[in-house]
Scaffold this motif. Structure first.
Motif, mmCIF file in Angstrom:
data_model
loop_
_atom_site.group_PDB
_atom_site.id
_atom_site.type_symbol
_atom_site.label_atom_id
_atom_site.label_comp_id
_atom_site.label_asym_id
_atom_site.label_seq_id
_atom_site.Cartn_x
_atom_site.Cartn_y
_atom_site.Cartn_z
ATOM 1 N N PHE A 40 1.393 14.343 -8.654
ATOM 2 C CA PHE A 40 2.178 15.560 -8.502
ATOM 3 C C PHE A 40 2.686 16.048 -9.858
ATOM 4 N N THR A 41 3.206 15.147 -10.670
ATOM 5 C CA THR A 41 3.723 15.565 -11.972
ATOM 6 C C THR A 41 2.599 16.015 -12.907
ATOM 7 N N ARG A 42 1.418 15.469 -12.748
ATOM 8 C CA ARG A 42 0.269 15.896 -13.574
ATOM 9 C C ARG A 42 -0.139 17.333 -13.246
ATOM 10 N N THR A 43 0.210 17.791 -12.054
ATOM 11 C CA THR A 43 -0.077 19.175 -11.683
ATOM 12 C C THR A 43 0.614 20.135 -12.651
ATOM 13 N N PHE A 44 1.811 19.773 -13.077
ATOM 14 C CA PHE A 44 2.608 20.645 -13.939
ATOM 15 C C PHE A 44 2.385 20.376 -15.422
ATOM 16 N N CYS A 45 2.040 19.154 -15.758
ATOM 17 C CA CYS A 45 1.819 18.807 -17.167
ATOM 18 C C CYS A 45 0.746 17.723 -17.240
ATOM 19 N N PRO A 46 -0.523 18.119 -17.282
ATOM 20 C CA PRO A 46 -1.622 17.142 -17.235
ATOM 21 C C PRO A 46 -1.615 16.119 -18.369
ATOM 22 N N THR A 47 -1.050 16.470 -19.515
ATOM 23 C CA THR A 47 -1.083 15.553 -20.653
ATOM 24 C C THR A 47 0.129 14.635 -20.727
ATOM 25 N N ILE A 90 0.835 -1.205 0.000
ATOM 26 C CA ILE A 90 0.000 0.000 0.000
ATOM 27 C C ILE A 90 0.869 1.254 0.000
ATOM 28 N N ARG A 91 1.945 1.248 0.781
ATOM 29 C CA ARG A 91 2.866 2.409 0.812
ATOM 30 C C ARG A 91 3.523 2.624 -0.551
ATOM 31 N N ASN A 92 4.002 1.550 -1.165
ATOM 32 C CA ASN A 92 4.658 1.667 -2.469
ATOM 33 C C ASN A 92 3.708 2.177 -3.541
ATOM 34 N N VAL A 93 2.515 1.633 -3.571
ATOM 35 C CA VAL A 93 1.516 2.085 -4.546
ATOM 36 C C VAL A 93 1.127 3.534 -4.252
ATOM 37 N N GLY A 94 0.950 3.876 -3.001
ATOM 38 C CA GLY A 94 0.592 5.249 -2.623
ATOM 39 C C GLY A 94 1.652 6.250 -3.023
ATOM 40 N N LEU A 95 2.914 5.888 -2.846
ATOM 41 C CA LEU A 95 4.005 6.780 -3.243
ATOM 42 C C LEU A 95 3.993 6.988 -4.756
ATOM 43 N N CYS A 96 3.848 5.918 -5.507
ATOM 44 C CA CYS A 96 3.814 6.036 -6.966
ATOM 45 C C CYS A 96 2.610 6.846 -7.431
ATOM 46 N N GLU A 97 1.486 6.617 -6.799
ATOM 47 C CA GLU A 97 0.282 7.374 -7.130
ATOM 48 C C GLU A 97 0.499 8.868 -6.866
ATOM 49 N N ALA A 98 1.148 9.190 -5.755
ATOM 50 C CA ALA A 98 1.427 10.591 -5.410
ATOM 51 C C ALA A 98 2.393 11.223 -6.418
ATOM 52 N N ILE A 99 3.407 10.486 -6.825
ATOM 53 C CA ILE A 99 4.376 11.001 -7.807
ATOM 54 C C ILE A 99 3.676 11.309 -9.123
ATOM 55 N N VAL A 100 2.844 10.383 -9.588
ATOM 56 C CA VAL A 100 2.127 10.580 -10.846
ATOM 57 C C VAL A 100 1.192 11.784 -10.735
#
Length: 146
Positions: free
Chosen positions: A68-75, A56-66
Motif C-alpha cells: 500500500f505504501t509503495r503505491t504512493f512512493c515506489p522508491t 500467515i495473517r501477520n505476514v499478510g498484513l505486513c505485506e499489504a502495508i508495504v
C-alpha cells in the motif's frame, strides 16, 4: 508515623510494563504467490509456537502495508507502523526479503475505584523508531557475518 495520602496510595499501585517483542519474522512475497501457498512466504518466524494461520495473517498484513505504501512512493517503502498498542518495523534486507519486528508498546495499568477494571494507558511515544530500526539492521548485519 508515615501518612500516605489516597493519591500517593493510587500511584504506588500502578503497574508499569516495558516494551516487549511480540514477533520477529522474515518473509519473501514471491515464494507463495498463489492462494493456499501463503506459508511458503515465511522463511523465519519467532515465536515458533504461533499457529500457522496467525503467522500467515501477520505476514499478510505486513505485506499489504508495504504494498500500500509503495503505491504512493515506489522508491521508499514503509519503515514502521504506529498503533496504540504496537509498533511494527519493516526492513527490506534485499529485494523482496523483508524483516519485520513487532513490539508491544510500554503501558501503565492504573487501578480504578469501586472494583472497576484497571485503566490501561499505552506509552506509544516511548518506543523510538530510530532505536528499533537500528536493532533490526544490526541483527541483519550479524546474520550476514555468520
Amino acid at each position: 508515623m508515615l501518612i500516605v495520602s489516597p493519591r500517593m496510595a493510587a500511584v504506588t499501585q500502578e503497574k508499569q510494563y516495558t516494551p516487549s517483542l511480540l514477533s520477529f519474522f522474515v518473509y519473501n512475497p514471491s515464494f507463495g504467490p498463489r492462494e493456499g501457498e501463503e506459508e511458503k512466504k515465511i522463511l523465519f518466524y519467532h515465536p515458533s509456537e504461533v499457529e500457522k494461520n496467525e503467522k500467515i495473517r501477520n505476514v499478510g498484513l505486513c505485506e499489504a502495508i508495504v504494498q500500500f505504501t509503495r503505491t504512493f512512493c515506489p522508491t521508499k517503502p514503509a519503515k514502521s507502523l504506529h498503533t496504540q498498542k504496537n509498533r511494527q518495523f519493516f526492513f527490506e534486507a534485499e529485494d523482496s526479503y523483508w524483516i519485520v519486528m513487532i513490539v508491544k508498546n510500554p503501558m501503565v495499568e492504573k487501578p480504578n475505584k469501586d472494583g472497576k477494571p484497571p485503566t490501561i494507558e499505552y506509552q506509544e511515544e516511548e518506543v523510538l523508531d530510530t532505536v528499533y530500526g537500528a536493532s533490526v539492521e544490526a541483527m541483519l548485519q550479524h546474520v550476514q557475518a555468520i
